[in-house]
Scaffold this motif. Sequence first.
Motif, PDB file in Angstrom:
ATOM      1  N   GLU A   7      48.252  17.873  66.760  1.00  0.00           N
ATOM      2  CA  GLU A   7      48.560  19.669  67.785  1.00  0.00           C
ATOM      3  C   GLU A   7      50.073  19.561  66.869  1.00  0.00           C
ATOM      4  N   ASP A   8      50.243  20.944  66.744  1.00  0.00           N
ATOM      5  CA  ASP A   8      51.773  22.175  65.678  1.00  0.00           C
ATOM      6  C   ASP A   8      53.072  21.629  66.253  1.00  0.00           C
ATOM      7  N   ASP A   9      52.410  21.181  68.181  1.00  0.00           N
ATOM      8  CA  ASP A   9      53.521  21.799  69.331  1.00  0.00           C
ATOM      9  C   ASP A   9      54.301  20.507  69.098  1.00  0.00           C
ATOM     10  N   GLY A  33      46.253  20.217  60.306  1.00  0.00           N
ATOM     11  CA  GLY A  33      44.858  19.461  60.155  1.00  0.00           C
ATOM     12  C   GLY A  33      44.643  19.288  59.140  1.00  0.00           C
ATOM     13  N   THR A  34      45.258  19.162  57.866  1.00  0.00           N
ATOM     14  CA  THR A  34      45.375  18.129  56.953  1.00  0.00           C
ATOM     15  C   THR A  34      44.924  17.049  57.427  1.00  0.00           C
ATOM     16  N   ASN A  53      44.903  26.961  66.966  1.00  0.00           N
ATOM     17  CA  ASN A  53      45.438  26.767  65.892  1.00  0.00           C
ATOM     18  C   ASN A  53      46.833  25.970  65.296  1.00  0.00           C
ATOM     19  N   LEU A  54      46.265  25.208  64.308  1.00  0.00           N
ATOM     20  CA  LEU A  54      47.010  24.601  63.081  1.00  0.00           C
ATOM     21  C   LEU A  54      47.419  24.976  62.191  1.00  0.00           C
ATOM     22  N   PRO A  55      48.724  24.862  61.774  1.00  0.00           N
ATOM     23  CA  PRO A  55      48.643  24.848  59.864  1.00  0.00           C
ATOM     24  C   PRO A  55      47.702  23.888  59.251  1.00  0.00           C
TER      25      PRO A  55
END
Length: 225
Positions: A7-9, A33-34, A53-55
């Motif tokens: 999670e990017d948040d 995600g990577t 929605n992940l970088p």
Amino acid sequence: MNVLVVEDDIELTQFIQKGLVSEGVAVSVAFDGTIGRSLVNEHRFDVVMLDVNLPGMNGFDLCKFIKQNWPAVPVIMLTALGSLDNKVLGFEAGADDYLAKPFAFKELLFRLKALARRHPSRAPRPKSLQLLDLKIDTDSHRVWRSGQRIELTAREYALLEYLMLNQGKVINRVDLLENVWDVHFNTNTNVVDVYVNYLRRKIDQVEPKLLHTVFGVGYLLGAEP
């Protein structure tokens, strides 16, 4: 239970991590995600939680990667994209559950425990299943009918495997929703019927037909209805 949260948040991730740790859950975190893919490659997790929605690598692609390499690992999608169309995309990618943001932590915890408890990886499975000329290799998730390889999506395969494990029995829609999708849908949804039709078009191109509708009850996989 060992859980990976991708999670990017950062604030939401800290909230989830704090809550899970207080419940005795071991938590690993990835903010793109990577990195999430690298952690899945290196460690064994009981459940993986993914944002969409992940970088680096989006959640759908990461879910597909996990299911292609470790199909027994349950995946729950956490996302603001909560429409039915987006849920179908998530399940098509192989997700076992889908929780739309915002969500209550207690519900998240319940779903995680349910996935870890009910997931097929907790019970032994035969390495192969067969019904007449329909054959499944449960390790590779490969399927054949009359000697011809059949390409199935992750969700179609999960549906077929469950029906094969219960061949000759009439399985109702609620049972399929709980055991194939691992979520409690509104019973008015037609997602089961949609996927049964997808599956039927692929496995019943030859005679005899194996996937039967028992009207008013559910579905049966067998030589005869």
